[in-house]
Scaffold this motif. Structure first.
Motif, PDB file in Angstrom:
ATOM      1  N   LEU A 193      17.653   9.267   5.015  1.00 24.43           N
ATOM      2  CA  LEU A 193      17.567   9.223   3.528  1.00 24.43           C
ATOM      3  C   LEU A 193      16.148   9.112   3.259  1.00 24.43           C
ATOM      4  CD1 LEU A 193      20.833   7.040   2.477  1.00 24.43           C
ATOM      5  CD2 LEU A 193      20.554   9.621   2.532  1.00 24.43           C
ATOM      6  N   LYS A 194      15.962   9.956   2.176  1.00 17.11           N
ATOM      7  CA  LYS A 194      14.407   9.799   1.712  1.00 17.11           C
ATOM      8  C   LYS A 194      14.156   8.348   0.612  1.00 17.11           C
ATOM      9  CE  LYS A 194      13.184  14.662   0.780  1.00 17.11           C
ATOM     10  NZ  LYS A 194      12.707  15.526  -0.111  1.00 17.11           N
ATOM     11  N   GLN A 195      12.993   7.675   1.036  1.00 18.65           N
ATOM     12  CA  GLN A 195      12.642   6.512   0.338  1.00 18.65           C
ATOM     13  C   GLN A 195      11.468   6.591  -0.608  1.00 18.65           C
ATOM     14  OE1 GLN A 195      11.923   3.368   3.403  1.00 18.65           O
ATOM     15  NE2 GLN A 195      14.030   3.179   4.102  1.00 18.65           N
ATOM     16  N   GLN A 196      11.661   6.194  -1.540  1.00 18.95           N
ATOM     17  CA  GLN A 196      10.735   6.242  -2.631  1.00 18.95           C
ATOM     18  C   GLN A 196       9.661   4.965  -2.828  1.00 18.95           C
ATOM     19  OE1 GLN A 196      10.428   9.332  -4.108  1.00 18.95           O
ATOM     20  NE2 GLN A 196      12.263  10.069  -2.981  1.00 18.95           N
ATOM     21  N   HIS A 197       8.552   5.097  -2.016  1.00 19.17           N
ATOM     22  CA  HIS A 197       7.522   4.077  -2.145  1.00 19.17           C
ATOM     23  C   HIS A 197       6.270   4.778  -2.059  1.00 19.17           C
ATOM     24  CE1 HIS A 197      10.438   1.061  -0.919  1.00 19.17           C
ATOM     25  NE2 HIS A 197      10.888   1.661   0.187  1.00 19.17           N
ATOM     26  N   PRO A 198       5.862   5.254  -3.269  1.00 18.62           N
ATOM     27  CA  PRO A 198       4.775   6.251  -3.388  1.00 18.62           C
ATOM     28  C   PRO A 198       3.358   5.250  -3.154  1.00 18.62           C
ATOM     29  CG  PRO A 198       5.710   5.962  -5.450  1.00 18.62           C
ATOM     30  CD  PRO A 198       6.477   5.443  -4.378  1.00 18.62           C
ATOM     31  N   GLU A 199       3.354   4.107  -3.523  1.00 15.42           N
ATOM     32  CA  GLU A 199       2.281   3.024  -3.528  1.00 15.42           C
ATOM     33  C   GLU A 199       2.006   2.935  -2.103  1.00 15.42           C
ATOM     34  OE1 GLU A 199       0.546  -1.308  -4.887  1.00 15.42           O
ATOM     35  OE2 GLU A 199       2.754  -0.415  -5.480  1.00 15.42           O
ATOM     36  N   ILE A 200       3.406   2.524  -1.376  1.00 19.94           N
ATOM     37  CA  ILE A 200       3.223   2.437   0.164  1.00 19.94           C
ATOM     38  C   ILE A 200       2.401   3.532   1.085  1.00 19.94           C
ATOM     39  CG2 ILE A 200       4.349   1.544   2.234  1.00 19.94           C
ATOM     40  CD1 ILE A 200       3.706  -0.701   0.414  1.00 19.94           C
ATOM     41  N   ALA A 201       3.084   4.421   0.276  1.00 18.60           N
ATOM     42  CA  ALA A 201       2.680   5.920   1.219  1.00 18.60           C
ATOM     43  C   ALA A 201       1.083   5.970   0.979  1.00 18.60           C
ATOM     44  CB  ALA A 201       3.393   7.057   0.558  1.00 18.60           C
ATOM     45  N   LYS A 202       0.629   5.789  -0.122  1.00 24.53           N
ATOM     46  CA  LYS A 202      -0.888   6.095  -0.506  1.00 24.53           C
ATOM     47  C   LYS A 202      -1.646   5.144   0.364  1.00 24.53           C
ATOM     48  CE  LYS A 202      -0.773   7.923  -5.195  1.00 24.53           C
ATOM     49  NZ  LYS A 202      -1.324   7.717  -6.550  1.00 24.53           N
ATOM     50  N   LEU A 203      -1.003   3.691   0.691  1.00 25.50           N
ATOM     51  CA  LEU A 203      -1.670   2.841   1.464  1.00 25.50           C
ATOM     52  C   LEU A 203      -1.563   3.379   2.972  1.00 25.50           C
ATOM     53  CD1 LEU A 203      -0.298  -0.711  -0.033  1.00 25.50           C
ATOM     54  CD2 LEU A 203      -2.623   0.069  -0.146  1.00 25.50           C
ATOM     55  N   VAL A 204      -0.616   3.818   3.442  1.00 26.07           N
ATOM     56  CA  VAL A 204      -0.553   4.204   4.848  1.00 26.07           C
ATOM     57  C   VAL A 204      -1.547   5.432   4.996  1.00 26.07           C
ATOM     58  CG1 VAL A 204       0.782   5.636   6.499  1.00 26.07           C
ATOM     59  CG2 VAL A 204       1.955   3.729   5.259  1.00 26.07           C
ATOM     60  N   GLN A 205      -1.611   6.301   4.222  1.00 21.29           N
ATOM     61  CA  GLN A 205      -2.702   7.444   4.253  1.00 21.29           C
ATOM     62  C   GLN A 205      -4.101   6.790   4.542  1.00 21.29           C
ATOM     63  OE1 GLN A 205      -2.277  10.156   1.071  1.00 21.29           O
ATOM     64  NE2 GLN A 205      -0.020  10.144   1.428  1.00 21.29           N
ATOM     65  N   THR A 206      -4.407   5.582   3.756  1.00 21.71           N
ATOM     66  CA  THR A 206      -5.747   4.984   4.030  1.00 21.71           C
ATOM     67  C   THR A 206      -5.977   4.303   5.649  1.00 21.71           C
ATOM     68  OG1 THR A 206      -5.253   3.071   3.197  1.00 21.71           O
ATOM     69  CG2 THR A 206      -5.911   4.415   1.607  1.00 21.71           C
ATOM     70  N   THR A 207      -5.031   4.142   6.153  1.00 28.08           N
ATOM     71  CA  THR A 207      -5.337   3.731   7.554  1.00 28.08           C
ATOM     72  C   THR A 207      -5.707   4.789   8.758  1.00 28.08           C
ATOM     73  OG1 THR A 207      -2.759   3.872   8.255  1.00 28.08           O
ATOM     74  CG2 THR A 207      -3.520   1.902   6.985  1.00 28.08           C
ATOM     75  N   GLU A 208      -6.205   4.197   9.610  1.00 26.81           N
ATOM     76  CA  GLU A 208      -6.490   5.262  10.668  1.00 26.81           C
ATOM     77  C   GLU A 208      -5.308   6.122  11.289  1.00 26.81           C
ATOM     78  OE1 GLU A 208      -9.340   5.696  14.513  1.00 26.81           O
ATOM     79  OE2 GLU A 208      -8.991   3.849  13.781  1.00 26.81           O
ATOM     80  N   LEU A 209      -4.298   5.171  11.511  1.00 26.85           N
ATOM     81  CA  LEU A 209      -2.975   5.728  11.992  1.00 26.85           C
ATOM     82  C   LEU A 209      -2.404   6.701  10.928  1.00 26.85           C
ATOM     83  CD1 LEU A 209      -1.246   5.585  14.461  1.00 26.85           C
ATOM     84  CD2 LEU A 209      -0.328   3.594  13.794  1.00 26.85           C
ATOM     85  N   GLY A 210      -2.351   6.175   9.937  1.00 30.59           N
ATOM     86  CA  GLY A 210      -1.570   7.002   8.882  1.00 30.59           C
ATOM     87  C   GLY A 210      -2.366   8.411   8.522  1.00 30.59           C
ATOM     88  N   GLU A 211      -3.725   8.225   8.625  1.00 40.08           N
ATOM     89  CA  GLU A 211      -4.618   9.542   8.477  1.00 40.08           C
ATOM     90  C   GLU A 211      -4.186  10.356   9.747  1.00 40.08           C
ATOM     91  OE1 GLU A 211      -9.031  10.768   7.685  1.00 40.08           O
ATOM     92  OE2 GLU A 211      -8.794   9.042   8.327  1.00 40.08           O
ATOM     93  N   PHE A 212      -4.117  10.015  10.786  1.00 35.87           N
ATOM     94  CA  PHE A 212      -3.950  10.673  12.088  1.00 35.87           C
ATOM     95  C   PHE A 212      -2.548  11.586  11.767  1.00 35.87           C
ATOM     96  CE2 PHE A 212      -1.321  10.784  15.948  1.00 35.87           C
ATOM     97  CZ  PHE A 212      -1.978  11.771  16.620  1.00 35.87           C
ATOM     98  N   PHE A 213      -1.510  10.732  11.466  1.00 32.59           N
ATOM     99  CA  PHE A 213      -0.109  11.289  11.303  1.00 32.59           C
ATOM    100  C   PHE A 213      -0.166  12.408  10.196  1.00 32.59           C
ATOM    101  CE2 PHE A 213       1.716   8.517  14.160  1.00 32.59           C
ATOM    102  CZ  PHE A 213       2.990   8.977  14.570  1.00 32.59           C
ATOM    103  N   GLN A 214      -0.696  12.414   9.106  1.00 31.20           N
ATOM    104  CA  GLN A 214      -0.932  13.291   8.305  1.00 31.20           C
ATOM    105  C   GLN A 214      -1.468  14.429   8.574  1.00 31.20           C
ATOM    106  OE1 GLN A 214      -0.099  13.235   4.816  1.00 31.20           O
ATOM    107  NE2 GLN A 214       1.002  11.330   5.075  1.00 31.20           N
ATOM    108  N   SER A 215      -2.536  14.512   9.579  1.00 33.48           N
ATOM    109  CA  SER A 215      -2.947  15.903  10.077  1.00 33.48           C
ATOM    110  C   SER A 215      -2.120  16.188  11.230  1.00 33.48           C
ATOM    111  CB  SER A 215      -4.413  15.467  10.611  1.00 33.48           C
ATOM    112  OG  SER A 215      -4.255  14.519  11.521  1.00 33.48           O
TER     113      SER A 215
END
Length: 314
Positions: A230-252
């Motif tokens: 199920l999708k979770q709605q956590h837009p603020e947390i999702a933005k925080l994840v994108q600022t981390t090195e690991l989150g940036e890697f997964f995005q690419s």
């Protein structure tokens, strides 16, 4: 793709020159080395597994990377073999490298073809990293004493036919899945090769409220749902994840990233990241964990892939 498949394509391309296959022919050396060169980024393993995962199929699999590799190969040939026709070897090594990244584009892992303008990996989801059928088809022409040009034409035609066949298989599966989920509102649908079996395909269906991950057996025409998230709605947390090195890697790294957010005691957050494309042995192959403190600052993060747990600096 595996290095042997890349080598076969390199030989096939060089054979189009009319030169008989020979490992002492500088033209073949240039083309085969070019066809292997993008994977020379394996040297980043010396730093860490995570460094390799970030670097692999990025710069080395881009147009600037190809220019660098082909230039290095040409200089190497000129220096060690006493060659003077540098432009010819530059061209053949570049062609070999281009075949590598194009073949990797058809692989599920993809390649950063548009680096540095777009660091996301582009993929056509047709081939697995190792495809035994394709390797078998590549090897068959070598059992016959064929002229060089004919060998190249047959090998490359075989590759084109195999890609066409795989495209038709995937299109048929997509049609079946569209019918199966006709009652749902499909936002995105991806069908990709299974990690173990050539005639089994994995799929990810994104619906309005969930993701469905499963497999489709092409021979048996059988669909199996592995998990539903199920999708979770956590837009603020999702933005925080994108600022981390690991989150940036997964995005690419993946176009199908799923976040699971758990709020823990003392206001801490635990975020789990999943690449939905690779599901093996009842779990996702590429996963990650990021801990955030009550001020939503990353405390620690871990990359979990296969049987490895890698701590990533925050």
């Amino acid at each position: 793709m595996d290095n042997l498949s890349h080598a076969f394509v390199g030989v096939a391309l060089a054979a189009l020159s009319g030169h008989q296959p020979s490992l002492t022919d500088p033209l073949y050396i240039a083309t085969i080395l070019g066809a292997q060169a993008p994977d020379f980024d394996i040297i980043t393993h010396l730093k860490s597994n995570f460094s390799y995962m970030k670097s692999h199929r990025a710069f080395s699999h881009s147009l600037p990377g190809l220019i660098m590799w082909s230039s290095l190969i040409t200089v190497l040939l000129l220096y060690n073999l006493g060659m003077t026709d540098w432009l010819s070897y530059l061209l053949w090594s570049f062609i070999g490298g281009l075949s590598h990244i194009l073949l990797d584009y058809f692989n599920t892992h993809g390649a950063s073809l548009l680096w540095p303008f777009n660091k996301k990996r582009q993929t056509n989801h047709l081939l697995n990293v190792f495809d035994p059928l394709l390797l078998l088809f590549f090897s068959i022409p070598y059992f016959f004493a064929l002229p060089a040009g004919l060998l190249g034409i047959i090998s490359l035609s075989t590759l084109a036919c195999y890609l066409t066949l795989r495209t038709a298989m995937r299109a048929r599966i997509k049609k079946r899945l569209t019918i199966f989920f006709a009652a749902e509102q499909i936002a995105r649908l991806a069908v990709m090769p299974n990690l173990k079996r050539v005639l089994v395909w994995d799929f990810v269906v994104e619906l309005a409220d969930s993701y469905i991950v499963g497999q489709f057996n092409f021979i048996q025409c059988k669909l199996t749902v592995k998990t539903k998230l199920l999708k979770q709605q956590h837009p603020e947390i999702a933005k925080l994840v994108q600022t981390t090195e690991l989150g940036e890697f997964f995005q690419s790294f993946t176009p199908y990233l799923y976040l699971n957010v758990e709020k823990q005691a003392n206001g801490l957050f635990l975020v789990r990241l999943y690449d939905l494309r690779y599901f093996l042995n009842e779990k996702f192959v590429h996963r990650a964990i990021i801990h955030f403190d009550k001020n939503k600052m990353p405390l620690e993060s871990y990359l979990l892939t296969a049987n490895h747990i890698i701590k990533i600096p925050t």
